[in-house]
Design a protein around this motif. Structure first.
Motif, PDB file in Angstrom:
ATOM      1  N   LEU A 150     -20.057 -54.952 -30.877  1.00 48.41           N
ATOM      2  CA  LEU A 150     -20.118 -56.358 -30.486  1.00 48.41           C
ATOM      3  C   LEU A 150     -18.718 -56.944 -30.420  1.00 48.41           C
ATOM      4  O   LEU A 150     -17.951 -56.892 -31.397  1.00 48.41           O
ATOM      5  CB  LEU A 150     -20.970 -57.135 -31.496  1.00 48.41           C
ATOM      6  CG  LEU A 150     -21.327 -58.574 -31.148  1.00 48.41           C
ATOM      7  CD1 LEU A 150     -22.224 -58.632 -29.924  1.00 48.41           C
ATOM      8  CD2 LEU A 150     -22.038 -59.228 -32.340  1.00 48.41           C
ATOM      9  N   LEU A 151     -18.334 -57.452 -29.257  1.00 47.60           N
ATOM     10  CA  LEU A 151     -17.080 -58.189 -29.061  1.00 47.60           C
ATOM     11  C   LEU A 151     -15.852 -57.378 -29.455  1.00 47.60           C
ATOM     12  O   LEU A 151     -14.834 -57.927 -29.891  1.00 47.60           O
ATOM     13  CB  LEU A 151     -17.118 -59.509 -29.846  1.00 47.60           C
ATOM     14  CG  LEU A 151     -18.237 -60.489 -29.464  1.00 47.60           C
ATOM     15  CD1 LEU A 151     -18.242 -61.675 -30.418  1.00 47.60           C
ATOM     16  CD2 LEU A 151     -18.065 -60.965 -28.030  1.00 47.60           C
ATOM     17  N   SER A 204     -27.567 -63.263 -37.866  1.00 49.41           N
ATOM     18  CA  SER A 204     -26.965 -64.558 -37.552  1.00 49.41           C
ATOM     19  C   SER A 204     -26.708 -65.366 -38.820  1.00 49.41           C
ATOM     20  O   SER A 204     -25.659 -66.010 -38.971  1.00 49.41           O
ATOM     21  CB  SER A 204     -27.874 -65.346 -36.601  1.00 49.41           C
ATOM     22  OG  SER A 204     -28.031 -64.671 -35.380  1.00 49.41           O
ATOM     23  N   LYS A 242     -24.428 -63.465 -31.212  1.00 46.39           N
ATOM     24  CA  LYS A 242     -23.200 -63.398 -30.423  1.00 46.39           C
ATOM     25  C   LYS A 242     -22.350 -64.643 -30.614  1.00 46.39           C
ATOM     26  O   LYS A 242     -21.126 -64.561 -30.788  1.00 46.39           O
ATOM     27  CB  LYS A 242     -23.537 -63.198 -28.946  1.00 46.39           C
ATOM     28  CG  LYS A 242     -22.311 -62.992 -28.060  1.00 46.39           C
ATOM     29  CD  LYS A 242     -22.703 -62.687 -26.627  1.00 46.39           C
ATOM     30  CE  LYS A 242     -21.470 -62.466 -25.754  1.00 46.39           C
ATOM     31  NZ  LYS A 242     -21.844 -62.152 -24.345  1.00 46.39           N
ATOM     32  N   ASP A 243     -22.991 -65.813 -30.610  1.00 49.18           N
ATOM     33  CA  ASP A 243     -22.231 -67.055 -30.790  1.00 49.18           C
ATOM     34  C   ASP A 243     -21.649 -67.154 -32.203  1.00 49.18           C
ATOM     35  O   ASP A 243     -20.508 -67.588 -32.381  1.00 49.18           O
ATOM     36  CB  ASP A 243     -23.135 -68.251 -30.515  1.00 49.18           C
ATOM     37  CG  ASP A 243     -23.522 -68.378 -29.048  1.00 49.18           C
ATOM     38  OD1 ASP A 243     -22.770 -67.863 -28.206  1.00 49.18           O
ATOM     39  OD2 ASP A 243     -24.580 -68.970 -28.760  1.00 49.18           O
ATOM     40  N   SER A 245     -27.795 -67.760 -32.103  1.00 43.84           N
ATOM     41  CA  SER A 245     -27.619 -66.385 -31.628  1.00 43.84           C
ATOM     42  C   SER A 245     -26.521 -65.673 -32.403  1.00 43.84           C
ATOM     43  O   SER A 245     -25.529 -66.275 -32.820  1.00 43.84           O
ATOM     44  CB  SER A 245     -27.280 -66.369 -30.138  1.00 43.84           C
ATOM     45  OG  SER A 245     -25.961 -66.811 -29.916  1.00 43.84           O
ATOM     46  N   LYS A 271     -18.712 -64.617 -32.422  1.00 43.21           N
ATOM     47  CA  LYS A 271     -17.516 -65.053 -31.696  1.00 43.21           C
ATOM     48  C   LYS A 271     -16.756 -66.115 -32.490  1.00 43.21           C
ATOM     49  O   LYS A 271     -15.526 -66.065 -32.601  1.00 43.21           O
ATOM     50  CB  LYS A 271     -17.908 -65.599 -30.324  1.00 43.21           C
ATOM     51  CG  LYS A 271     -16.708 -66.000 -29.457  1.00 43.21           C
ATOM     52  CD  LYS A 271     -17.147 -66.508 -28.109  1.00 43.21           C
ATOM     53  CE  LYS A 271     -15.938 -66.771 -27.216  1.00 43.21           C
ATOM     54  NZ  LYS A 271     -14.958 -67.679 -27.842  1.00 43.21           N
TER      55      LYS A 271
END
Length: 382
Positions: A363-364, A325, A139-140, A137, A143
Motif C-alpha cells: 500500500l502506497l 482503518s 487508504k485515506d 477508508s 496516506k
C-alpha cells in the motif's frame, strides 16, 4: 448635745455600712449575671476571629425559670453569625487574609496543603483524531499517516551519528540525536550532565549509546534478556535487566507491581532517583505504540528531551486492536498527542531492508519500518 451628736454619727455610720453592702451585692450580681460579658468588655464582635464560649449560653437555655428575653435572642443571633464567620474563614484562607487574619494563604498551604490543587486528571485512553475521510477508508488513513511520519516538522542543524556531528539530511542515518544549539542536549553533553535511556530486546544497534557515553552522557540500557540485574560495561554505560511495561495503562494497577522485570517508566525514574531524560531511544519490535501511549497517559512525556523510536507497520502491534482503518487512526492520533506535548519530528528514516508492506498489504509504497526522531521544543533540563 453630746448625746445628739453621738446618735447622728452612729446613724451616719450605719447608712455608710448599709450603702457599702448594697454596692457589694450589686457588684456580685453583675459578675454572676449571664450578661456580665458586656460588663467585662467581652461582648462578641462579628468581625472577631475568636470562637465564643457557649457554655453559659447553653446553661441559660437549660434553665427553665428564666425564659428568653429579647437580649438573649439578640446574643444568640450574634453567636450564630460569629460561628458561621469563623467556619467560613477556615474554609477560605484567601478571605482570612483579606480581613486581616493572622494566617496568610501561603502559611496555610505550608501547614495543610490543598488537596488536588495541581493534580493532573488521569486518563486511560488517548484522544482520537477525526477520521481522515467520511468513509473511514484504509487508504485515506494510511496516506495521512505516512505523509505525517515522512515530513519533518523542524530542521536540526547538527546531529550526532556514531560520535560524529553530521547534517542529518546528508547522512541518512537511522539513529540520530539532535545537537542543535536551540535545544539543550549539546549544552548538557558539554557539561557532562546528559542522561540517556535505551529500550531494547537484545540485538539492537548500540553505536549511538556508546558514542553518547564516550561524549560524557550517563547511559542506561534496559534489556530483559541479560543474565544479571545490573552490569556496567563502561564508565558511563550500564545495562539493566528491566523492560518498560507496554501493557494497557490501567490506573487501577499500581505502577510498581506490574510483572517480573517489567515496570512503567515513571516507576523506574523514581527507583533510580532520576527526574528527567535527555534522550529516550526505543526499538521494541512493535511494543513501541503502547510504550508511547503509556508515556503520554503517565504524564512522563514532559520529562523527556528527545524521542528516537523505531516504529513497525507490518501489523498493529501488541495490544492494539480494531480493523486496519481503526489501527492507523490510532497510530496517527498517538503521534498527534506527541505534537500537543511540544514534540516536533526532525528526522525520518525509511528502512528499505525490511519488507515493503503496510499492515500486510502493498500500500502506497510503504516500508514496514521507519525510524522517527522528535525533539521537545519546550524542554529544559533542570
Amino acid at each position: 448635745m453630746s448625746k445628739d451628736k453621738f446618735r447622728k454619727a452612729f446613724a451616719l455610720r450605719i447608712c455608710l455600712i448599709f450603702t457599702t453592702l448594697l454596692i457589694a451585692v450589686q457588684i456580685y450580681m453583675e459578675f454572676s449575671s449571664p450578661q456580665s460579658s458586656s460588663f467585662l468588655g467581652r461582648q462578641p464582635n462579628p468581625d472577631s476571629h475568636d470562637v465564643p464560649d457557649l457554655s453559659g449560653d447553653q446553661g441559660r437555655r437549660r434553665s427553665e425559670g428564666r425564659g428568653a428575653d429579647q437580649t438573649d435572642l439578640s446574643r444568640d443571633m450574634v453567636i450564630k453569625r460569629q460561628v458561621s464567620f469563623v467556619r467560613r474563614m477556615k474554609r477560605d484562607p484567601v478571605a482570612m487574609a483579606a480581613v486581616g487574619g493572622t494566617e496568610s494563604p501561603g502559611k496555610l498551604a505550608d501547614c495543610c496543603p490543598l488537596q488536588h490543587q495541581y493534580r493532573k486528571s488521569q486518563r486511560w485512553h488517548i484522544d482520537l483524531q477525526p477520521w481522515a475521510s467520511p468513509n473511514h477508508s484504509l487508504k485515506d488513513e494510511a496516506k495521512r499517516f505516512l505523509d505525517y511520519i515522512t515530513s519533518p516538522q523542524i530542521s536540526c542543524g547538527n546531529a550526532l551519528e556514531k560520535g560524529v556531528i553530521n547534517n542529518p539530511w546528508i547522512t541518512g542515518s537511522s539513529w540520530l540525536a539532535c545537537l542543535d544549539g536551540r535545544y539543550s542536549l549539546a549544552q548538557q553533553i558539554k557539561r557532562k550532565q546528559c542522561r540517556v535511556y535505551s529500550l531494547g530486546l537484545g540485538s539492537e544497534d548500540k553505536q549511538l549509546e556508546v558514542s553518547l557515553a564516550k561524549a560524557g552522557c550517563e547511559v542506561h540500557c534496559f534489556n530483559p534478556s541479560i543474565k544479571v540485574p545490573h552490569v556496567q560495561e563502561a564508565k558511563q554505560l550500564w545495562h539493566h535487566r528491566l523492560s518498560i511495561d507496554w501493557r494497557d495503562p490501567n490506573p487501577a494497577i499500581p505502577p510498581n507491581k506490574q510483572h517480573s522485570n517489567t515496570k512503567k517508566l515513571g516507576a523506574i525514574l523514581n527507583d533510580f532517583g532520576h527526574r528527567k531524560i535527555d534522550v529516550l531511544k526505543a526499538d521494541m519490535e512493535s511494543a513501541e505504540w503502547k510504550i508511547l501511549e503509556n508515556l503520554v497517559l503517565e504524564n512522563v512525556i514532559d520529562k523527556i528531551g528527545q524521542l528516537l523510536f523505531e516504529v513497525h507497520l507490518h501489523w498493529p502491534g501488541f495490544e492494539v486492536s480494531g480493523d486496519d482503518s481503526t489501527v492507523v487512526r490510532y497510530w496517527y492520533s498517538l503521534l498527534k498527542e506527541l505534537e500537543s506535548s511540544h514534540f516536533r519530528l526532525f528526522h525520518s528514516h525509511r528502512d528499505d531492508s525490511k519488507p515493503q508492506v503496510f499492515l500486510q498489504k502493498n500500500l502506497l509504497n510503504a516500508s514496514s519500518s521507519y525510524t522517527l526522531s522528535w525533539v521537545n521544543t519546550k524542554w529544559r533540563h533542570q
